[in-house]
Each structure stands twice: as structure tokens, then as C-alpha cells.
Design a protein around this motif. Structure first.
Motif, mmCIF file in Angstrom:
data_model
loop_
_atom_site.group_PDB
_atom_site.id
_atom_site.type_symbol
_atom_site.label_atom_id
_atom_site.label_comp_id
_atom_site.label_asym_id
_atom_site.label_seq_id
_atom_site.Cartn_x
_atom_site.Cartn_y
_atom_site.Cartn_z
ATOM 1 N N UNK A 7 0.880 -1.178 0.328
ATOM 2 C CA UNK A 7 0.027 0.002 0.328
ATOM 3 C C UNK A 7 0.731 1.090 -0.166
ATOM 4 N N UNK A 8 1.977 1.451 0.905
ATOM 5 C CA UNK A 8 3.152 2.434 0.328
ATOM 6 C C UNK A 8 3.162 2.573 -0.704
ATOM 7 N N UNK A 9 3.975 1.304 -1.381
ATOM 8 C CA UNK A 9 4.430 2.093 -2.514
ATOM 9 C C UNK A 9 3.372 2.156 -3.561
ATOM 10 N N UNK A 10 2.157 1.534 -3.558
ATOM 11 C CA UNK A 10 1.055 2.565 -4.404
ATOM 12 C C UNK A 10 1.108 3.555 -4.105
ATOM 13 N N UNK A 11 0.704 3.441 -2.749
ATOM 14 C CA UNK A 11 -0.037 5.561 -3.124
ATOM 15 C C UNK A 11 1.148 6.377 -3.016
ATOM 16 N N UNK A 12 2.456 6.072 -2.159
ATOM 17 C CA UNK A 12 3.233 6.975 -2.410
ATOM 18 C C UNK A 12 3.402 7.230 -3.746
ATOM 19 N N UNK A 13 3.486 6.098 -4.342
ATOM 20 C CA UNK A 13 4.106 6.469 -6.331
ATOM 21 C C UNK A 13 3.281 7.152 -6.718
ATOM 22 N N UNK A 56 -5.870 13.708 -0.387
ATOM 23 C CA UNK A 56 -6.053 12.806 0.216
ATOM 24 C C UNK A 56 -4.753 11.465 -0.381
ATOM 25 N N UNK A 57 -4.134 11.495 -0.838
ATOM 26 C CA UNK A 57 -3.203 10.349 -1.418
ATOM 27 C C UNK A 57 -2.171 11.148 -0.407
ATOM 28 N N UNK A 58 -1.733 12.315 -0.465
ATOM 29 C CA UNK A 58 -0.693 12.902 0.811
ATOM 30 C C UNK A 58 -0.880 12.508 2.330
ATOM 31 N N UNK A 59 -2.665 12.293 2.367
ATOM 32 C CA UNK A 59 -2.379 11.623 3.959
ATOM 33 C C UNK A 59 -2.364 10.618 3.996
ATOM 34 N N UNK A 119 -0.661 8.070 2.218
ATOM 35 C CA UNK A 119 0.647 7.644 2.033
ATOM 36 C C UNK A 119 1.535 8.196 3.382
ATOM 37 N N UNK A 120 1.456 9.281 3.659
ATOM 38 C CA UNK A 120 1.268 10.037 5.516
ATOM 39 C C UNK A 120 1.390 8.325 6.687
ATOM 40 N N UNK A 121 -0.359 7.878 6.260
ATOM 41 C CA UNK A 121 -0.294 7.319 7.277
ATOM 42 C C UNK A 121 0.301 5.621 7.285
ATOM 43 N N UNK A 122 0.543 5.702 6.294
ATOM 44 C CA UNK A 122 0.591 4.232 6.236
ATOM 45 C C UNK A 122 2.129 4.015 6.428
#
Length: 213
Positions: A10-16, A162-165, A167-170
Motif C-alpha cells: 500500500x505504501x508503494x502504490x499510494x506514494x508513487x 488525499x494521496x498525501x494523507x 501515504x503519510x498514514x501508511x
């Protein structure tokens, strides 16, 4: 599959996805053949952040950290090259990029050639990378002040918020699962600034502005 496996993916997908948020602006530069209204510093700061975390990921042998930031660095480097090609301030931008490159190389050379134990090397690099991440997440605060002053969220991207929130949470969760404070703590400001953005969208936005990318 264990929890760490799914969180890492999940970190990989949302951070990319978060890193790729700068691509539309880059395509806009190519389409208009101009860098007008597109800031350069976010690309440069994010790339510096990516490079430091790539090194950290290689030291702690974490493939998720290494993969995410390698992809991120490739994206930001491409956007920087496009920006330099189309900007009217080539000398200024190239000089700024060169200074940043020299600073990063100096830091990496220090970590490579100074006689540090593996633990001290990881700790010092973790502190450096964490500091850059905190600075990167704190940078939009000036933009948020403008939003409050103008009572308009036209300059903000709701999907990016939304993506930042997420990714940061993950990454905060991932660092907690790894028991690595250098991964978890620097992402807390990303959560905080995202929550502030959500509040500003609720306070000032119209439906059309909320969909703004």
C-alpha cells in the motif's frame, strides 16, 4: 500474508501516486512550452528527499523504501529536465539544481567515507532524511497561509491532499511495524498538513474547487 506485507505494498502504490501528482504540471509545461505558474522547488526538494531515502533503504535493506524512492527520483528527475528545457530562467534553475546536487553529494560522501559504525551511519542518515521529509511536508504551510488570506482553495489539489494523507498514514504505520522511528515520525507532519488542507477545503471550497486536481 502478514500485515507488514500488505502495508508495504500500500505504501508503494499510494506514494508513487503522490509522486506522480507532479506529472500533470510537467505535461502542462510541455503543452504550453512554458513553466509559467509551475513552481520548481517541489520537484527539486522531493528529488533530494528521494535520493536520501534510497540510500537509507539500501543501508537498512528495505526493498519497499528503496523501490518507492527510486521510482520517485526517476519521476522527479524527468520533471526537472523538462522544466530546465522550457524555463526562461535556465541559468537560475541550473545553478539551483547544481547547488542542490553538490550538497547532496557532500552529504553522501560524508556518510560513505567518514569512519562511522553501521549503527551510527544509519542513525545519522535517518536523521538527515527525516529532516528533509519534515521540511518537504512543512513547505506547503506558506501556501496554506495564502489560502486563508484569500479565502480560496483554487491553488490546492484535493486528490493530492488525499494521496498525501493516505501515504503519510501508511508510512507512519509501516515505520511503527518496523519499529523504525526514522520512517514513522517524519510522516506525522504529512498527516497534520493534510488534515489542515481538508479543513480548508471544507471551509472555503465550492464543489468545483474540491474536484480541482
Amino acid at each position: 500474508m502478514d500485515q507488514l506485507y500488505w502495508v508495504s505494498w500500500a505504501c508503494l502504490v499510494f506514494t508513487v501516486g503522490m509522486f506522480a501528482a507532479g506529472i500533470p504540471a510537467c505535461l502542462q509545461i510541455i503543452r504550453k512550452r512554458s513553466t509559467q505558474d509551475v513552481p520548481f522547488l517541489p520537484y527539486l526538494a522531493t528529488n533530494i528527499n528521494n535520493v536520501l531515502w534510497c540510500y537509507y533503504g539500501s543501508l537498512v535493506r528495505d526493498s519497499t523504501i528503496l523501490t518507492v524512492n527510486t521510482i520517485g527520483s526517476c519521476i522527479q528527475t524527468t520533471c526537472i529536465i523538462v522544466y530546465i528545457y522550457y524555463t526562461n530562467e535556465k541559468t537560475k534553475i541550473i545553478r539551483l539544481t547544481f547547488y542542490a546536487f553538490v550538497c547532496v553529494m557532500a552529504v553522501l560522501l560524508y556518510f560513505n567515507y567518514y569512519d562511522l559504525t553501521p549503527d551510527r551511519l544509519i542513525n545519522q542518515l535517518g536523521l538527515a532524511a527525516s529532516g528533509v521529509t519534515v521540511a518537504m511536508y512543512s513547505a506547503p504551510l506558506a501556501q496554506l497561509r495564502e489560502v486563508i488570506r484569500n479565502k480560496s482553495v483554487k491553488s490546492l489539489s484535493f486528490p493530492l491532499s488525499i494521496a498525501t494523507f493516505i501515504a503519510s498514514s501508511l508510512w507512519t504505520l509501516y515505520g511503527f511495524l518496523l519499529d523504525d522511528m526514522y520512517v514513522s515520525l517524519p510522516n506525522v507532519p504529512g498527516i497534520a498538513t493534510s488534515l489542515v488542507r481538508f479543513y480548508l477545503f471544507w471551509l472555503y471550497s465550492s464543489p468545483s474547487e474540491t474536484l480541482h486536481v
